[in-house]
Design an enzyme around this catalytic site. Structure first.
Site, PDB file in Angstrom:
ATOM      1  N   ASP A 172       0.802  -1.221   0.000  1.00 36.59           N
ATOM      2  CA  ASP A 172       0.000   0.000   0.000  1.00 36.59           C
ATOM      3  C   ASP A 172       0.834   1.268   0.000  1.00 36.59           C
ATOM      4  O   ASP A 172       0.521   2.231  -0.682  1.00 36.59           O
ATOM      5  CB  ASP A 172      -1.003   0.000   1.153  1.00 36.59           C
ATOM      6  CG  ASP A 172      -0.386  -0.252   2.514  1.00 36.59           C
ATOM      7  OD1 ASP A 172       0.846  -0.420   2.607  1.00 36.59           O
ATOM      8  OD2 ASP A 172      -1.143  -0.289   3.503  1.00 36.59           O
ATOM      9  N   ASP A 216       2.818   1.791  13.432  1.00 36.10           N
ATOM     10  CA  ASP A 216       2.056   0.536  13.484  1.00 36.10           C
ATOM     11  C   ASP A 216       2.758  -0.590  14.251  1.00 36.10           C
ATOM     12  O   ASP A 216       2.077  -1.428  14.843  1.00 36.10           O
ATOM     13  CB  ASP A 216       1.709  -0.005  12.090  1.00 36.10           C
ATOM     14  CG  ASP A 216       0.675   0.824  11.369  1.00 36.10           C
ATOM     15  OD1 ASP A 216       0.057   1.687  12.017  1.00 36.10           O
ATOM     16  OD2 ASP A 216       0.487   0.626  10.173  1.00 36.10           O
TER      17      ASP A 216
END
Length: 845
Positions: free
Chosen positions: A92, A524
């Protein structure tokens, strides 16, 4: 990798339909909302005229990755059936990689992308030409809110690209990025390329993606920011094309080469599900297509959800459609056709289906993955069918050790979290920490790594159906015996196949003078102590941070490290402050801070801010970050809080009353902290209790905003300030006076210091910026305190620009380069070579 020199081509543009939800699960979105027709205008000349790598000046450099191995969301796979081992994966925010069987790793293909074109560092979709294995097409663009998207076209397996601006936006990191493939090559005409877009309907190119025209014959453009998510040609029927959109009854077909389109008849128009009591029903009126594959016998296998994904899907289905007989079958795994049976007490978990792949030699053999069952109690599964979906084997359950004790948290043993050669990837355990908000990786079962989440990339090898690999939000898992083990209801053998992929988003870097080589804070996935730069390392142990915002180490005791980060865990007197932690052994073991500073003393998800520890490891200063941006000061009744008892108590200082991110410590003199905030220089020599201050304009600094001081790690009172276009300033007397050490044309976006060159007293200086008017943005080094500069990267090694740079205090010439989406790189002077240029073949580890 490099790109061929091209002239931007004209495109046929249609104004898209702006608006719609933004996907902000990983990071804040760009602020631009300009979705006008001239999308190619944003494609800078630096990219539109990319040339083969220009050599760097003077001493040669080489770039290598700091190995994490994976670290982000794998969104898709493609493979060429005619050339064994030719396969690619897209991500992504980290673009596209090609598998290299000889090197046994994935090779990054777009490291030439410049900082100005960083939006192109995401692959919305990709495609291969069935007649020309060497041809590769990438649809590049991270966000539909950016006016910069393009097609990368290669005729040499991605070694070089022609770049063609796109007439519509792309969203590789937007909602729906799990679906696809939107891009397809006509097997009967290799010049003809098709693309399903998010905002502008279906498009076609007759010249290999140079120019495009809008296909207006399809009944609905589906300009809903998700749009048409896959285009598939029937390789046996010239002129037959299928397109799937994120909408109920969203499957269309054409039998005349796209001249006319109609909905595929009898497709699912309602949900064949039972809504459990006390729950809401599906979010769409009927199943919405996500991914599809066409088998060699003309059978479509299609996965469905009620939401675009990769998050938020609560219901789903799997159907087959025989294109020869026009028959539909609901083949969704359920309690009657799946073995082992679904986990109890759930009759069957909510969630949709997305990943799908079919055997190249057996039309009845396929694999699928569920989507968004996390957090459970039963999480996502991978299923195998040998009879076209009449029955399924739940491979995730079969692969879980001691499945009875797992509580539905299917997973791989931590021993399987290793490359095929046995190299461990230990961080995938996530230290079995409590999960954080949304979809996360920690497994609550000790000894297990979670089987996966966002398992939307799925590939059954077209050369050997026993081999399967699937991507997750963190890595790639692979098995070489999935069919034979499923046939016997046994666990498959699994290993990690993500070597070479580095796609983390780097927030913070620090390099101590002794002990661990590098400390990293990542988006993350917490952070790492990199004792070995070439092999994956364990993640920082509890308490974990979803985003790690701040790191520091004590100058006289570099084994003493403090860190802070965003945490979704409750802070209590019994457990301490989960926003911060201290290590006294160089980053191996950690203890939570006893208490948080007042703004953070809750279970809030605010950005944690900035932390600094003095040279003696006796005084800690913690400044809260703005809740949206850790780099913005926070108005508060207090300045940066200080602690003289290892974080047991925090107090407000006098003399500095802003929660500023511009706080740092002297590496040599104890109890000394610096800040340059709102044009005022602050100095504390009592551990952050009190600050003296002077306006910058009275001590040799230009007027303007502040900056974080950068210190010489060997000499007390030697401090630098990077004031961007105003230049870099230097003080050798604790900030009492300053002088500019750079020329008028030098502008540094980022600045750091490293080990001094042989015979030099001042540290090596590194900037990311420009050193002459109109010059190239790049990575530069100065060995004479800013008087002269040498570029140390080249156009092939830009990585979309860094988010942070960090010099190494122990290795002359080394600088670490943290990116948003391409992980952490290290640049080193080439050993035994005085030639210029950047060493070839160092794109990935």
């Amino acid at each position: 990798m490099s790109a061929s020199l091209i002239k931007p081509t004209s495109v046929v543009c249609k104004e898209p339909n702006p608006g719609g939800p933004e996907d902000a699960d990983r990071c804040p979105q760009p602020t631009s909302t300009d979705l006008k027709m001239s999308f190619y205008v944003g494609l800078t000349l630096a990219l539109a005229a990319l040339v083969r790598a220009a050599p760097a000046a003077n001493t040669g450099y080489e770039f290598n990755s700091v190995a994490i191995t994976g670290g982000g969301y794998i969104t898709g796979f493609i493979a060429h059936p005619a050339e064994e081992n030719l396969m690619y994966t897209r991500t992504d925010i980290g673009s596209t990689y090609r598998w290299n069987q000889t090197l046994d790793k994935w090779i990054p293909l777009t490291d030439f992308i410049s900082e100005a074109d960083v939006n192109l560092f995401g692959t919305e979709s990709f495609a291969l030409d069935p007649n020309h294995p060497e041809r590769l097409y990438l649809a590049q663009g991270r966000y539909i809110t950016s006016n910069n998207s393009a097609f990368f076209v290669s005729s040499d397996y991605g070694e070089t690209f022609d770049i063609h601006p796109a007439p519509f936006p792309m969203g590789a990191n937007d909602l729906g990025r799990n679906n696809g493939e939107r891009l397809a090559v006509n097997p009967f005409n290799s010049d003809e390329i098709w693309m399903g877009t998010r905002t502008a309907g279906l498009w076609k190119s007759d010249d290999r993606a140079k120019t495009w025209s809008n296909v207006t014959s399809i009944p609905n453009a589906f300009a809903n920011t998700i749009g048409i998510v896959f285009v598939i040609f029937d390789p046996k029927k010239n002129g037959t094309i299928y397109a799937g959109a994120t909408a109920p009854e969203g499957l269309f077909h054409s039998t005349d080469g796209g001249a006319s389109w109609s909905p595929v008849p009898n497709q699912p128009s309602t949900w064949e599900v039972t809504v459990p009591a006390n729950t809401t029903g599906p979010q769409s009126t009927a199943p919405q297509p996500m991914k599809a594959v066409l088998s060699s016998e003309g059978v479509f296998y299609i996965t469905y959800g009620d939401y675009p994904g990769p998050y938020g899907v609560t219901y789903g289905a799997v159907y087959s459609y025989n294109t020869n007989t026009q028959e539909w079958q609901n083949i969704t795994p359920n309690a009657n056709n799946s073995s082992p049976p679904p986990f109890e007490p759930q009759a069957f978990p909510n969630g949709g289906y997305c990943g799908v792949s079919v055997s190249a030699t057996d039309s009845n053999t396929l694999v699928i993955t569920s989507l968004d069952r996390d957090p459970g109690p039963a999480i996502d599964s991978l299923y195998v069918s040998r009879d076209g979906g009449k029955s399924w084997k739940d491979v995730a359950q079969l692969s879980t050790p001691n499945v009875e004790a797992s509580g539905g948290y299917w997973g791989h043993s931590i021993e399987q979290a290793a490359l095929k050669n046995g190299t461990p990837v230990p961080w995938l355990s996530f230290d079995n920490s409590p999960g954080w908000g949304g979809y996360g990786a920690p497994s609550p079962i000790q000894g297990l790594t979670k089987f996966g989440w966002w398992e939307t990339a799925l590939l059954m090898s077209p050369w050997d159906s026993e081999k399967v690999m699937y991507g997750t939000g963190a890595t790639i898992w692979a098995s070489d015996n999935i069919l034979s083990t499923a046939e016997e209801s046994k666990a498959a053998d699994w290993y990690i196949k993500a070597q070479g992929i580095e796609m983390t988003a780097c927030l913070e870097l620090s390099s101590p003078t002794d002990g661990v080589h590098l400390l990293s804070g990542l988006g993350d996935i917490n952070g790492y102590a990199h004792f070995d730069l070439d092999t994956p390392q364990p993640m920082f142990s509890l308490p974990v941070a979803s985003n790690l915002d701040g790191l520091d180490w004590a100058g006289h005791h570099p084994e003493y490290i403090v860190r802070i980060g965003q945490s979704h865990l409750n802070n209590t007197p019994e457990t301490g402050c989960h926003f911060g932690a201290i290590s006294t052994d160089g980053g191996h073991d950690w203890e939570p801070l006893a208490t948080c500073i007042p703004p953070m003393n809750s279970s809030s998800t605010f950005t944690a801010g900035t932390i600094a520890v003095d040279a003696s490891a006796s005084c800690i200063v913690w400044s809260a970050g703005n809740w949206l941006n850790r780099f913005l000061p926070t108005s508060n009744v207090s300045g940066p809080y200080y602690s003289s008892d290892q974080g047991k108590n925090w107090n407000s200082p006098t003399g500095l009353t802003v929660q500023t991110p511009n706080i740092t410590t002297d590496r040599v003199q104890d109890a000394t902290f610096y800040s340059y905030t709102d044009g005022v220089w602050y100095l504390s020599t009592d551990g952050g209790r009190t600050y003296s201050s002077k306006p910058g304009t009275e001590i040799g600094l230009p007027s303007g905003e502040g900056a974080k001081p950068i210190v010489d790690f060997k000499r007390a009172g030697h401090v630098y300030l990077n004031l961007a276009e105003r230049g870099i300033y230097y003080s050798s007397n604790f900030g009492s006076s300053w002088k500019k050490v750079t020329g008028d044309n030098i502008t540094a976006a980022l600045f750091t210091v490293g080990k001094a060159a042989p015979g030099k007293k001042t540290p090596a200086l590194f900037i990311w910026g420009t050193v002459e008017s109109g010059g190239k943005t790049g990575l530069y080094r100065s060995d004479d305190n800013g008087a002269n500069w040498t570029r140390i990267n080249d156009d092939a090694h830009q990585y979309g620009g860094p988010s942070v740079i960090q010099g190494d205090p122990r290795v002359y010439g080394r600088v670490f380069f943290g990116t948003f989406g391409r992980g952490i790189l290290r640049a080193d002077i080439r050993k035994g070579s005085k030639k210029g240029g950047v060493a070839p073949g160092t794109g990935g580890i």
